[in-house]
Design an enzyme around this catalytic site. Structure first.
Site, PDB file in Angstrom:
ATOM      1  N   GLU A 172       0.822  -1.210   0.000  1.00 36.65           N
ATOM      2  CA  GLU A 172       0.000   0.000   0.000  1.00 36.65           C
ATOM      3  C   GLU A 172       0.854   1.258   0.000  1.00 36.65           C
ATOM      4  O   GLU A 172       0.679   2.151  -0.827  1.00 36.65           O
ATOM      5  CB  GLU A 172      -0.933  -0.006   1.217  1.00 36.65           C
ATOM      6  CG  GLU A 172      -1.991   1.070   1.172  1.00 36.65           C
ATOM      7  CD  GLU A 172      -2.962   0.864   0.030  1.00 36.65           C
ATOM      8  OE1 GLU A 172      -2.849   1.611  -0.970  1.00 36.65           O
ATOM      9  OE2 GLU A 172      -3.816  -0.027   0.123  1.00 36.65           O
ATOM     10  N   ASP A 175       1.228   3.988  -3.277  1.00 35.26           N
ATOM     11  CA  ASP A 175       0.816   5.380  -3.129  1.00 35.26           C
ATOM     12  C   ASP A 175       1.972   6.339  -3.366  1.00 35.26           C
ATOM     13  O   ASP A 175       1.827   7.360  -4.048  1.00 35.26           O
ATOM     14  CB  ASP A 175       0.235   5.607  -1.728  1.00 35.26           C
ATOM     15  CG  ASP A 175      -1.068   4.857  -1.506  1.00 35.26           C
ATOM     16  OD1 ASP A 175      -1.481   4.101  -2.398  1.00 35.26           O
ATOM     17  OD2 ASP A 175      -1.670   5.022  -0.429  1.00 35.26           O
ATOM     18  N   SER A 234      -7.200   2.096  -4.000  1.00 34.42           N
ATOM     19  CA  SER A 234      -5.864   2.436  -3.505  1.00 34.42           C
ATOM     20  C   SER A 234      -5.024   3.071  -4.599  1.00 34.42           C
ATOM     21  O   SER A 234      -4.081   3.804  -4.309  1.00 34.42           O
ATOM     22  CB  SER A 234      -5.142   1.186  -3.007  1.00 34.42           C
ATOM     23  OG  SER A 234      -5.597   0.811  -1.751  1.00 34.42           O
TER      24      SER A 234
END
Length: 650
Positions: free
Chosen positions: A303, A307, A567
């Site tokens: 994650e 990002d 996400s």
């Protein structure tokens, strides 16, 4: 005979100890936990002499005007647009009234909770009442805390406490099913704890990792269906490479139990950015409550890695600020409140909603964790915050969600844009990656959250009206030149793990005025074929916007793979907002702050997504239609049009 007598005495004694609380006519039900838990089991009554830390959240002042305040400085037609508040103005506006403080204190004293046992919040500190001047009573005192036995708490709240066991962690917890407050006190209290709170607050990642692509590196626009790169994003949304880096405009990316692997970032810079980024470039690292940099004992954090890589490819030379939230136990006990504590010290106890039953506790009692105190303030603030995590609305107390939602509003008042992923389960939801999607059952029909339920299950904080919620799209007909459709990735072996853009209507928060016209148009022109028992048509509707959320390039653990989910779409849209803030700052203007009133006022600034749906809960979900819809919101960004609008605003 002797054993029988002893047994009878034992029963009589504990019958008195565990006597049921008597119903009192001057008390009213304050909160009740519906049977939502999938993992907690009632074990037995709590022992009456066990000590509890009781915490009562006082009702804040002026919350009935909170929407008015926020729209006054964020609506593009307001004369006060862009006149953001200071943190002091926020604190002074929402502090509880002296009447509320007095009412609750007097009730506690009458109930036998002596003043010497009370502690109060003033600013970032807890103080004893005898240290207060009488003129200070009511100033900044948002929480009242005291130790009490289970027996005292049961009397105070007219309830029963039980031990509960979590089937997943095998941990125990003390809670009650419902609690009551005196009628004259009720309006002065938001909620008390420990009471009905059970479900954990671990933020759930919204990331779907795919297969490794057959191509590697930047290949222009020919292979965007297989691998979405920065070249594809620039073609879709018509933005150019960044060339400015205004001080203080670094994008903020919070990470919860996900760790950025430095070698991955260097490899990404070498192969997936169009402008040279030195290998020495790394996010500003902000440790919150024991947040650590990656080391060999951690697994790769998909994650955080996704990002950060997306953000750098879009906004460089502007920087990235990585908030590493919580210690090694955060993956099972983290929360957004921990982040809010560090960003604004007043939130810890002064104006906030920390809950030791739902939030991480520091020093960490689990061992091998952070041994320092809860961080209150001091963390730098970013103008844009991108969250790729969520929780399930139906699993959390309404009071808890309401209190935290107001904190996101307060950040908006201070000029901060907060963006959240809408979820990856269509109109359903899930407790974590790899778990089945779940839906809702009507109240009274067993556990409210159920994999076989038919009611749509919204997410939190995506349901909060004061954040911007981002859905997901993909390329129409697999062609970069044909625009976008709502993302769809069915999982044939188990449909309860399908990936569709999260969207729907909150059962907690009402519909804000800024989106009323757009939502009404959808419900009237394209009425969904579902009744009120399936979704709440008057609730806060989401998502607000969308962006690409499938087959996005990411370097993870030394290899190239494709990632999907909201996400992906959330940091993409957040990076667009960061670029727009760069453009405003370049002409001498402030960052934009709360986004939604502007976005809904200018729907022409979006690529309208009119194809696709978000199935779940045994239904086809909602359908994407012209205009706003609960699948892709207003659509994906048209950067040139947004830049013109943003730069021309005051």
């Amino acid at each position: 005979m002797f054993s029988l007598v002893r047994a009878l005495c034992f029963i009589c004694f504990f019958s008195g100890v565990f006597a049921l609380p008597k119903t009192r006519r001057n008390f009213a039900l304050h909160e009740k936990r519906e049977p939502v838990s999938q993992t907690w089991t009632t074990i037995s009554r709590a022992h009456p002499s066990e000590i509890l830390l009781v915490k009562i959240g006082l009702a804040q002042s002026n919350l009935h005007r909170a929407e008015e305040y926020l729209l006054d400085i964020s609506h593009p037609r307001s004369a006060n647009f862009g006149k953001h508040w200071t943190s002091e103005e926020v604190a002074n506006t929402f502090t509880p009234s002296k009447e509320s403080v007095d009412a609750v204190v007097d009730w506690l004293l009458e109930s036998g909770i002596d003043a010497e046992r009370h502690t109060f919040s003033i600013g970032m500190a807890l103080v004893f009442p005898k240290l207060l001047l009488s003129s200070d009573r009511g100033k900044g005192r948002n929480w009242i805390l005291f130790n009490a036995t289970v027996n005292e708490a049961e009397s105070l709240f007219n309830t029963e406490y039980h031990y509960f066991k979590d089937e997943t962690s095998e941990g125990y917890h003390i809670a009650c099913d419902e609690y009551y407050l005196p009628k004259h006190v009720q309006r002065h209290v938001d909620f008390a704890m420990p009471t009905i709170q059970l479900e954990g607050m671990r933020p759930i990642e919204n990331m779907n990792l795919g297969i490794r692509p057959s191509i590697v590196g930047l290949t222009g626009l020919d292979n965007c269906y297989e691998l979405i790169t920065i070249e594809c994003l620039r073609k879709l949304y018509q933005f150019t490479a960044g060339n400015t880096s205004a001080p203080g405009n670094e994008i903020g990316i919070p990470a919860f139990g996900s760790y950025l692997y430095p070698p991955d970032l260097e490899q990404f810079f070498q192969n997936y950015t169009t402008q040279p980024i030195p290998k020495s470039v790394f996010p500003e690292f902000v440790s919150i409550d024991g947040g650590e940099r990656w080391d060999d004992s951690f697994t790769f954090g998909s994650e955080a890695t996704l990002d950060v890589q997306i953000a750098y490819s879009m906004i460089y030379p502007q920087g990235v600020r990585l908030y590493q939230v919580g210690d090694v136990n955060t993956a099972s006990d983290g929360t957004f409140n921990t982040f809010l504590d560090a960003l604004d010290g007043s939130y810890c106890t002064y104006l906030g909603g920390d809950d030791p039953d739902n939030d991480a506790v520091y020093p960490d009692p689990k061992g091998k964790g952070y041994s320092g105190p809860l961080q209150c303030g001091g963390a730098p603030r970013s103008n844009v915050l991108s969250f790729s995590y969520l929780q399930i609305e139906a699993a959390l107390p309404v009071s808890y969600q309401t209190r935290q939602c107001h904190e996101w509003l307060k950040l908006g008042l201070q000029g901060i844009s907060v963006l959240f992923a809408s979820g990856d389960s269509g109109v359903a939801n899930r407790f974590g990656m790899g778990k089945d999607n779940s839906c809702l059952k009507p109240l009274g029909e067993g556990p409210n959250i159920d994999v076989n339920g038919s009611g749509f299950s919204p997410s939190f904080p995506s349901n909060c009206p004061w954040v911007t919620t981002v859905g997901a799209t993909f390329l129409k007909d697999h062609d970069i030149n044909n625009g976008e459709v709502a993302v769809a990735l069915p999982f044939a072996p188990n449909p309860k793990r399908d990936y569709y853009s999260g969207g729907g209507f909150s059962n907690v928060f009402s519909q804000p005025s800024y989106q009323a016209e757009a939502v009404s148009n959808y419900l009237t022109t394209y009425p969904p074929p579902y009744g009120e028992h399936i979704f709440n048509r008057s609730g806060r509707a989401f998502p607000d916007v969308s962006a690409i959320g499938l087959n996005v390039s990411v370097v993870l653990g030394g290899g190239v793979t494709v990632a999907g989910g909201t996400s992906s779409s959330t940091p993409i849209f957040a990076s667009i907002i960061t670029l727009l803030n760069e453009a405003r700052i370049a002409v001498g203007k402030k960052p934009i702050g709360f986004l939604n009133p502007i976005l809904y006022a200018f729907p022409e600034a979006f690529n309208d997504i009119t194809e696709g749906s978000n199935p779940g809960c045994g239904t086809d979900g909602f359908q994407a239609q012209p205009g706003w819809d609960p699948v892709t919101g207003l659509g994906s960004p048209n950067y040139p049009m947004l830049e013109k609008i943003f730069v021309n605003l005051p």
